[in-house]
Scaffold this active site. Structure first.
Site, PDB file in Angstrom:
ATOM      1  N   GLY A  11       0.777  -1.235   0.000  1.00  0.00           N
ATOM      2  CA  GLY A  11       0.000   0.000   0.000  1.00  0.00           C
ATOM      3  C   GLY A  11       0.808   1.284   0.000  1.00  0.00           C
ATOM      4  O   GLY A  11       0.234   2.368  -0.181  1.00  0.00           O
ATOM      5  N   GLY A  16      -0.128   1.929  -4.738  1.00  0.00           N
ATOM      6  CA  GLY A  16      -0.833   1.998  -3.457  1.00  0.00           C
ATOM      7  C   GLY A  16      -1.102   3.429  -3.023  1.00  0.00           C
ATOM      8  O   GLY A  16      -2.214   3.775  -2.605  1.00  0.00           O
ATOM      9  N   TYR A 139      10.505 -13.339 -12.000  1.00  0.00           N
ATOM     10  CA  TYR A 139       9.393 -12.431 -11.678  1.00  0.00           C
ATOM     11  C   TYR A 139       8.190 -12.746 -12.565  1.00  0.00           C
ATOM     12  O   TYR A 139       7.057 -12.843 -12.097  1.00  0.00           O
ATOM     13  CB  TYR A 139       9.869 -10.996 -11.890  1.00  0.00           C
ATOM     14  CG  TYR A 139       8.805  -9.932 -11.745  1.00  0.00           C
ATOM     15  CD1 TYR A 139       8.087  -9.480 -12.849  1.00  0.00           C
ATOM     16  CD2 TYR A 139       8.518  -9.371 -10.505  1.00  0.00           C
ATOM     17  CE1 TYR A 139       7.118  -8.498 -12.722  1.00  0.00           C
ATOM     18  CE2 TYR A 139       7.548  -8.384 -10.362  1.00  0.00           C
ATOM     19  CZ  TYR A 139       6.855  -7.954 -11.487  1.00  0.00           C
ATOM     20  OH  TYR A 139       5.889  -6.987 -11.360  1.00  0.00           O
ATOM     21  N   PRO A 166      -1.394  -3.350 -15.926  1.00  0.00           N
ATOM     22  CA  PRO A 166      -1.157  -1.979 -16.348  1.00  0.00           C
ATOM     23  C   PRO A 166      -0.005  -1.929 -17.349  1.00  0.00           C
ATOM     24  O   PRO A 166       0.870  -2.798 -17.340  1.00  0.00           O
ATOM     25  CB  PRO A 166      -0.740  -1.263 -15.050  1.00  0.00           C
ATOM     26  CG  PRO A 166      -0.564  -2.320 -14.018  1.00  0.00           C
ATOM     27  CD  PRO A 166      -0.781  -3.652 -14.629  1.00  0.00           C
TER      28      PRO A 166
END
Lengths: 317, 318
Positions: A11, A16, A139, A166
């Site tokens: 966050g 975040g 990853y 995104p």
């Protein structure tokens, strides 16, 4: 959402913080409590620690952003760590969410996990169609497995766990480190320094490659929409359309305007351009939200540059 | 280091493949090799502490990693999430604890069923990650694929020699002969046994023309040991007979009938699906390394398996 508690893992990062900003500035709802967790609140690679966090906050919804991330060089030397740590984090968060009855989880993938050899534009059906680029395979595979887990939880337990993809995110609170950071924060930091030093700015390559950038605050509004409304298991790409791609040259020019940089540009054409275009298709997003308005690029960039200048001392760099 | 003693831990050591390796090792032991065959009684490999304890107890120098949560078509379809999560936990525990306790070499076991569903044939080792696996067992498949990804990561980061093999259809003593869950060869064996007992006709599903590569567990055992001792690549190696030694389901059924001296009636239920006609895996890499390796002739391997089944019917997994 009635009486919800939304836990945002990761966050305190770029995305975040943007979610926090938009929640506090109009996107939040009455009866919604938002908890922005960071690594201080728990170690998500540890099952017991993750469980403690879920028992403490009792979320009804989760936006899962936490991950071990790094730039190109970070990944190259430590693919194993990136694979194992992210597999652990993701398994712990989704398992605990399911165990504590959380019905909605939105996780965050990335366009960099797509197959290296592919046709363009890339779309949501193509995520698993071949191996990812070798530089960050650890990853990439860990992120891909989020989609596999979502499928399992949804088909077998009736959950609504999904993910978003995104394109290049930018905004306040980014990592502006020139070695580790991504292209826009890198440009911003370099131009800031070139302005300080009174020098012209050197852009690596020809400046011609084109990229889709998404402002973190636009991404935040879209993630909140996904959390509340999107029902598919398959991920959704969150990006501006192909027509709003920006060249590196245009991006540099916009940053210069935003920072009032007047010392001029040089293009070092000896340096590699990287891929000319990597267009991601936002047709699915446009089908759901035909009228969504992205913040115009010059405005988004100005807000980001202004933030960087004001917060230079404490910015991550 | 080359001449020093090897202690080889075999996880999943009591299963079909583990028993195949065991049979070879008992027939042809080497002075510098000691084997420990583990089963689920010895450790819960989904639990990190339990896995660590069994490694600390035995202090292996090498690992053959066969342990997995496996199941037939129906088992997988209903529980892909469990198959993914449990196998991912087992594989991460075994590989990471092996590396932490100084094991240099681990040979894990993949499967041809994890390859991309949409693909060209013959399939080869370079194609594993080239697209999604069949949807019915995506959980198991992705977990197995991640072994290959981890092998690469461990070898790059820690200089280990972690690798994997990809067998085609294995058969032999100690298989799972359950008709619902088992694979095609043990299924044929169990059915002929019952048809002989009950004096009923043996009905083969489909036309019998589909072709498959089968590998006898004892041949797989010999090849596994060669991989453990000699194979240096990170990329997996397919362990299989060649395309010219594929047999049709009809030929397999006939060998099984011979294996039981079954002279009853044979029928083909052509209303049943044949499945895919061919799913050929290339064994070119194996042939490059071992051009002279002799597989047990299929008729003999099947006969041995039928005889084992008859002798062990009361304790076999059915």
């Amino acid at each position: 959402m009635e009486n919800s508690v939304v836990l945002v893992t990761g966050g305190s990062g770029l995305v975040g913080k943007a979610i926090k900003y938009v929640v506090e500035n109009g996107s939040g709802c009455k009866n919604e409590k938002w908890v922005f967790a960071s690594s201080k609140d728990g170690d998500l690679t540890d099952r017991a620690s993750t469980e403690a966090m879920f028992l403490k906050y009792k979320p009804t919804h989760v936006i899962h952003l936490a991950a071990k991330v790094g730039g190109l060089f970070g990944n190259l030397s430590a693919n194993l760590e990136f694979l194992r740590k992210n597999l652990e984090i993701n398994d712990n968060v989704l398992f605990m969410a399911h165990k504590t009855g959380v019905q909605h989880v939105v996780s965050c993938l990335s366009t960099c996990i797509f197959p290296d050899k592919t046709s363009y534009p890339i779309n949501e059906t193509m995520v698993h169609n071949g191996p990812p680029h070798d530089s960050n395979y650890g990853y990439s595979y860990a992120k891909r497995m989020i989609d596999i887990l979502n499928r399992g939880y949804n088909r077998e337990h009736g959950r609504n766990y999904t993910s978003i993809i995104p394109t290049n995110v930018f905004g306040p609170d980014d990592n502006f480190n020139v070695q580790e950071g991504h292209v826009l924060p890198g440009l911003i930091h370099k131009i800031y320094k070139a302005k300080e030093e009174g020098k012209p700015f050197t852009v690596w390559g020809t400046g011609k490659p084109r990229r889709q950038f998404i402002y973190s605050r636009d991404l935040a509004r879209l993630i909140i929409w996904v959390l509340r409304e999107y029902k598919e298991t398959e991920p959704i790409i969150l990006s501006v359309g192909e027509e709003d791609e920006v060249s590196i040259k245009e991006a540099a020019e916009q940053v210069a305007i935003a920072m009032e940089f007047k010392n001029g540009f040089i293009f070092d054409t000896e340096k590699s351009d990287g891929q000319y275009k990597k267009t991601a298709d936002n047709a699915k997003l446009r089908k759901y939200l035909p009228d969504f308005k992205f913040t115009p690029f010059p405005i988004a960039l100005k807000e980001t540059c202004d933030w960087f200048v004001e917060n230079y001392e404490t910015a991550r760099k | 280091m080359m001449a020093s003693h090897k202690r080889i831990l075999v996880t999943g050591g009591t299963g079909l493949v583990g028993q195949g390796i065991r049979a070879v090792v008992e027939q042809d032991p080497r002075a510098d090799e000691e084997f420990v065959f583990l089963s689920s009684k010895d450790a819960d490999l989904t639990d990190r502490a339990s896995t660590k304890a069994v490694f600390e107890k035995h202090q292996p120098t090498h690992v053959i990693h066969l342990a997995a949560k496996v199941g037939g078509l129906y088992g997988n379809m209903k529980a892909n999430l469990q198959f993914f999560r449990i196998n991912t936990a087992i594989n991460d525990n075994v590989l990471s604890i092996a590396q932490e306790t100084g094991v240099r070499k681990v040979v894990s076991c993949l499967s041809t069923c994890i390859f991309p569903d949409k693909t060209t044939y013959p399939i080869d080792e370079s194609m594993i990650h080239n697209g999604p696996p069949h949807d019915s067992n995506y959980g198991y498949s992705y977990a197995k694929r991640m072994i290959d990804v981890m092998n690469k990561g461990f070898n790059q980061q820690h200089g280990t020699e972690f690798t994997a093999v990809v067998p085609t259809n294995v058969f032999g003593p100690h298989d799972n002969f359950n008709l619902e869950e088992g694979h095609v060869m043990p299924g044929l064996i169990h059915k002929v046994y019952k048809c002989k007992e009950n004096k009923t006709p043996f009905i083969v599903w489909g036309t019998g023309s589909a072709r498959r590569q089968f590998i006898y567990s004892k041949d797989l055992g010999r090849l596994f040991l060669w991989v453990l001792r000699e194979y240096k690549e990170t990329e997996p190696i397919i362990l299989s007979v060649s395309e010219e030694d594929e047999i049709s389901i009809k030929e397999a059924a006939e060998f099984v009938a011979k294996g039981f001296d079954f002279d009853g009636e044979f029928q083909y239920d052509r209303t049943r699906s044949d499945g895919q006609f061919k799913k050929t895996a290339s064994n070119a890499k194996l042939r490059k390394y071992l051009p002279d390796f002799q597989f047990t002739p299929m008729e003999q391997a099947i006969r041995e398996t039928c005889e084992w089944f008859t002798a062990n019917y009361s304790t076999a997994r059915i």
